[in-house]
Structures are given as structure tokens and as C-alpha cells.
Design a protein around this motif. Structure first.
Motif, PDB file in Angstrom:
ATOM      1  N   ASP A 148      14.150  35.710  51.333  1.00  0.00           N
ATOM      2  CA  ASP A 148      13.581  34.458  50.834  1.00  0.00           C
ATOM      3  C   ASP A 148      12.100  34.711  50.626  1.00  0.00           C
ATOM      4  OD1 ASP A 148      15.726  32.648  50.621  1.00  0.00           O
ATOM      5  OD2 ASP A 148      15.762  32.404  52.794  1.00  0.00           O
ATOM      6  N   MET A 149      11.674  34.614  49.373  1.00  0.00           N
ATOM      7  CA  MET A 149      10.295  34.972  49.051  1.00  0.00           C
ATOM      8  C   MET A 149       9.740  34.073  47.961  1.00  0.00           C
ATOM      9  SD  MET A 149      10.906  38.456  46.815  1.00  0.00           S
ATOM     10  CE  MET A 149       9.195  38.504  46.276  1.00  0.00           C
ATOM     11  N   GLN A 150       8.436  34.137  47.804  1.00  0.00           N
ATOM     12  CA  GLN A 150       7.777  33.386  46.739  1.00  0.00           C
ATOM     13  C   GLN A 150       7.739  34.251  45.485  1.00  0.00           C
ATOM     14  OE1 GLN A 150       4.087  31.413  47.745  1.00  0.00           O
ATOM     15  NE2 GLN A 150       4.631  31.447  49.924  1.00  0.00           N
ATOM     16  N   ILE A 151       8.465  33.798  44.465  1.00  0.00           N
ATOM     17  CA  ILE A 151       8.544  34.555  43.221  1.00  0.00           C
ATOM     18  C   ILE A 151       8.780  33.593  42.066  1.00  0.00           C
ATOM     19  CG2 ILE A 151      11.033  35.013  43.481  1.00  0.00           C
ATOM     20  CD1 ILE A 151      10.427  37.834  42.224  1.00  0.00           C
ATOM     21  N   GLY A 152       8.165  33.877  40.947  1.00  0.00           N
ATOM     22  CA  GLY A 152       8.396  33.078  39.756  1.00  0.00           C
ATOM     23  C   GLY A 152       7.122  32.667  39.060  1.00  0.00           C
ATOM     24  N   GLU A 190      17.643  40.511  41.853  1.00  0.00           N
ATOM     25  CA  GLU A 190      18.342  39.337  41.341  1.00  0.00           C
ATOM     26  C   GLU A 190      17.776  38.072  41.972  1.00  0.00           C
ATOM     27  OE1 GLU A 190      22.863  40.034  41.056  1.00  0.00           O
ATOM     28  OE2 GLU A 190      22.153  41.387  42.657  1.00  0.00           O
ATOM     29  N   LYS A 191      17.414  37.111  41.126  1.00  0.00           N
ATOM     30  CA  LYS A 191      17.076  35.769  41.600  1.00  0.00           C
ATOM     31  C   LYS A 191      18.385  34.981  41.598  1.00  0.00           C
ATOM     32  CE  LYS A 191      13.231  33.890  40.039  1.00  0.00           C
ATOM     33  NZ  LYS A 191      12.155  33.449  39.086  1.00  0.00           N
ATOM     34  N   LEU A 192      18.703  34.386  42.732  1.00  0.00           N
ATOM     35  CA  LEU A 192      20.033  33.792  42.907  1.00  0.00           C
ATOM     36  C   LEU A 192      20.125  32.329  42.489  1.00  0.00           C
ATOM     37  CD1 LEU A 192      20.937  35.440  46.316  1.00  0.00           C
ATOM     38  CD2 LEU A 192      21.343  36.293  44.003  1.00  0.00           C
ATOM     39  N   THR A 193      18.999  31.639  42.386  1.00  0.00           N
ATOM     40  CA  THR A 193      19.044  30.211  42.066  1.00  0.00           C
ATOM     41  C   THR A 193      18.184  29.856  40.861  1.00  0.00           C
ATOM     42  OG1 THR A 193      17.278  29.745  43.648  1.00  0.00           O
ATOM     43  CG2 THR A 193      19.546  29.577  44.465  1.00  0.00           C
ATOM     44  N   ALA A 194      17.746  30.832  40.099  1.00  0.00           N
ATOM     45  CA  ALA A 194      16.783  30.582  39.021  1.00  0.00           C
ATOM     46  C   ALA A 194      17.394  29.888  37.807  1.00  0.00           C
ATOM     47  CB  ALA A 194      16.136  31.893  38.587  1.00  0.00           C
ATOM     48  N   VAL A 195      18.633  30.214  37.472  1.00  0.00           N
ATOM     49  CA  VAL A 195      19.263  29.658  36.275  1.00  0.00           C
ATOM     50  C   VAL A 195      20.586  29.009  36.675  1.00  0.00           C
ATOM     51  CG1 VAL A 195      20.212  30.188  33.989  1.00  0.00           C
ATOM     52  CG2 VAL A 195      18.155  31.377  34.787  1.00  0.00           C
ATOM     53  N   ALA A 196      20.734  27.751  36.313  1.00  0.00           N
ATOM     54  CA  ALA A 196      21.964  27.010  36.652  1.00  0.00           C
ATOM     55  C   ALA A 196      23.190  27.684  36.045  1.00  0.00           C
ATOM     56  CB  ALA A 196      21.859  25.575  36.135  1.00  0.00           C
ATOM     57  N   ASN A 197      24.290  27.569  36.753  1.00  0.00           N
ATOM     58  CA  ASN A 197      25.595  28.074  36.308  1.00  0.00           C
ATOM     59  C   ASN A 197      25.655  29.591  36.176  1.00  0.00           C
ATOM     60  OD1 ASN A 197      26.624  25.385  36.116  1.00  0.00           O
ATOM     61  ND2 ASN A 197      25.575  25.199  34.159  1.00  0.00           N
ATOM     62  N   THR A 198      24.788  30.294  36.913  1.00  0.00           N
ATOM     63  CA  THR A 198      24.860  31.753  36.974  1.00  0.00           C
ATOM     64  C   THR A 198      24.893  32.184  38.437  1.00  0.00           C
ATOM     65  OG1 THR A 198      22.464  32.139  37.059  1.00  0.00           O
ATOM     66  CG2 THR A 198      23.470  32.024  34.865  1.00  0.00           C
ATOM     67  N   ALA A 199      25.515  33.317  38.692  1.00  0.00           N
ATOM     68  CA  ALA A 199      25.479  33.875  40.039  1.00  0.00           C
ATOM     69  C   ALA A 199      24.097  34.464  40.323  1.00  0.00           C
ATOM     70  CB  ALA A 199      26.550  34.949  40.196  1.00  0.00           C
ATOM     71  N   SER A 200      23.483  35.044  39.280  1.00  0.00           N
ATOM     72  CA  SER A 200      22.150  35.613  39.441  1.00  0.00           C
ATOM     73  C   SER A 200      21.607  36.026  38.075  1.00  0.00           C
ATOM     74  CB  SER A 200      22.176  36.827  40.372  1.00  0.00           C
ATOM     75  OG  SER A 200      22.908  37.890  39.800  1.00  0.00           O
ATOM     76  N   VAL A 201      20.294  36.200  38.029  1.00  0.00           N
ATOM     77  CA  VAL A 201      19.609  36.779  36.879  1.00  0.00           C
ATOM     78  C   VAL A 201      18.599  37.776  37.420  1.00  0.00           C
ATOM     79  CG1 VAL A 201      19.895  34.758  35.383  1.00  0.00           C
ATOM     80  CG2 VAL A 201      17.876  34.927  36.828  1.00  0.00           C
ATOM     81  N   GLY A 202      18.253  38.782  36.629  1.00  0.00           N
ATOM     82  CA  GLY A 202      17.283  39.739  37.143  1.00  0.00           C
ATOM     83  C   GLY A 202      17.102  40.948  36.283  1.00  0.00           C
TER      84      GLY A 202
END
Length: 140
Positions: free
Chosen positions: A32-36, A117-129
Motif C-alpha cells: 500500500d503506497m502513495q502513487i498516481g 500493477e495498480k489494483l484499484t486504478a481503473v474500474a472493472n479491471t483486475a489491474s493496470v500497469g
């Protein structure tokens, strides 16, 4: 049939044997980190999953079941964790490059493949990265 003069025959250049290597990996490391870059990502943490695959040159000589003769994945994981929590990181690309750099600092690590992989960045995806592959140029 043409006969070859012995004085015209030369030995083929000697090829160095391939370096012996093995793989070390860290799978599904959750931080859990600060990213974005977006405003709503500032000042909060979000879950990031890291996967790291390293190509490592084998230890020369007997292993002797000695911890000092290996590249320690726990030490690498702790260094990665400290880097990820040090300060807010805008881009997954920056995180991936930083993780690769940490791994390649070890003398025996010659290649690092890092997946972020960011796990909560885009709705309806398992991950993006992103996934990168970085190598150390060895001087021989």
C-alpha cells in the motif's frame, strides 16, 4: 578434390562457456503506497502488486549451504518496500525503473524483469500497469 595446405589451416576461435545462471523471483508482493498523478490519488495510499524476476550468475565455488553465497530475496524485498514507501511516486514507470535499479545494484544480478500493477486504478479491471526488462552490461 582440392588439397588444403596444412599451413593454411587455423584453429577456430575459442568460445567462452556460457555463464551459469539461475532465476530468483518475488511474486505478488503487495504494497500500500502513495502513487498516481491524479488529484484524487494525492495524499492517499493504494494497493500495488509487484512481480520481480531476476537472472543471477551462479556463485563460484561450493554453495556450502551458506546464506552469504546467495542473492537474498528478502533483502531485495525490504529494499523495494523502503523505496516504495519513501515518498509519493507519480508513475508506475518510475516505480518499475526504481525497483529494477535496486535489483541491478547487486553484483550478481544481470537482468531484472519488473511488473507493477495498480489494483484499484481503473474500474472493472483486475489491474493496470507496466512490465519492464532491464539488463546490466557486463564487462568481460
Amino acid at each position: 578434390m582440392t588439397q588444403i595446405e596444412p599451413s593454411k589451416i587455423s584453429a577456430l576461435p575459442r568460445v567462452e562457456p556460457a555463464e551459469r545462471t539461475h532465476q530468483i523471483f518475488i511474486r505478488d508482493y503487495l504494497i500500500d503506497m502513495q502513487i498516481g498523478v491524479y488529484e484524487h490519488e494525492q495524499g492517499i495510499t493504494q494497493p500495488v502488486r509487484l512481480n520481480v524476476d531476476l537472472t543471477v550468475t551462479d556463485h563460484l565455488g561450493p554453495m556450502n549451504d551458506d546464506y552469504h553465497n546467495v542473492v537474498c530475496y528478502e533483502t531485495l524485498a525490504k529494499a523495494i518496500h523502503a523505496y516504495a514507501l519513501k515518498e509519493h511516486i507519480n508513475l508506475v514507470e518510475t516505480l518499475a525503473e526504481g525497483v529494477a535499479d535496486i535489483c541491478l545494484e547487486h553484483q550478481r544480478v544481470i537482468n531484472a524483469k519488473v511488473k507493477v500493477e495498480k489494483l484499484t486504478a481503473v474500474a472493472n479491471t483486475a489491474s493496470v500497469g507496466i512490465e519492464i526488462n532491464r539488463s546490466k552490461h557486463l564487462n568481460r
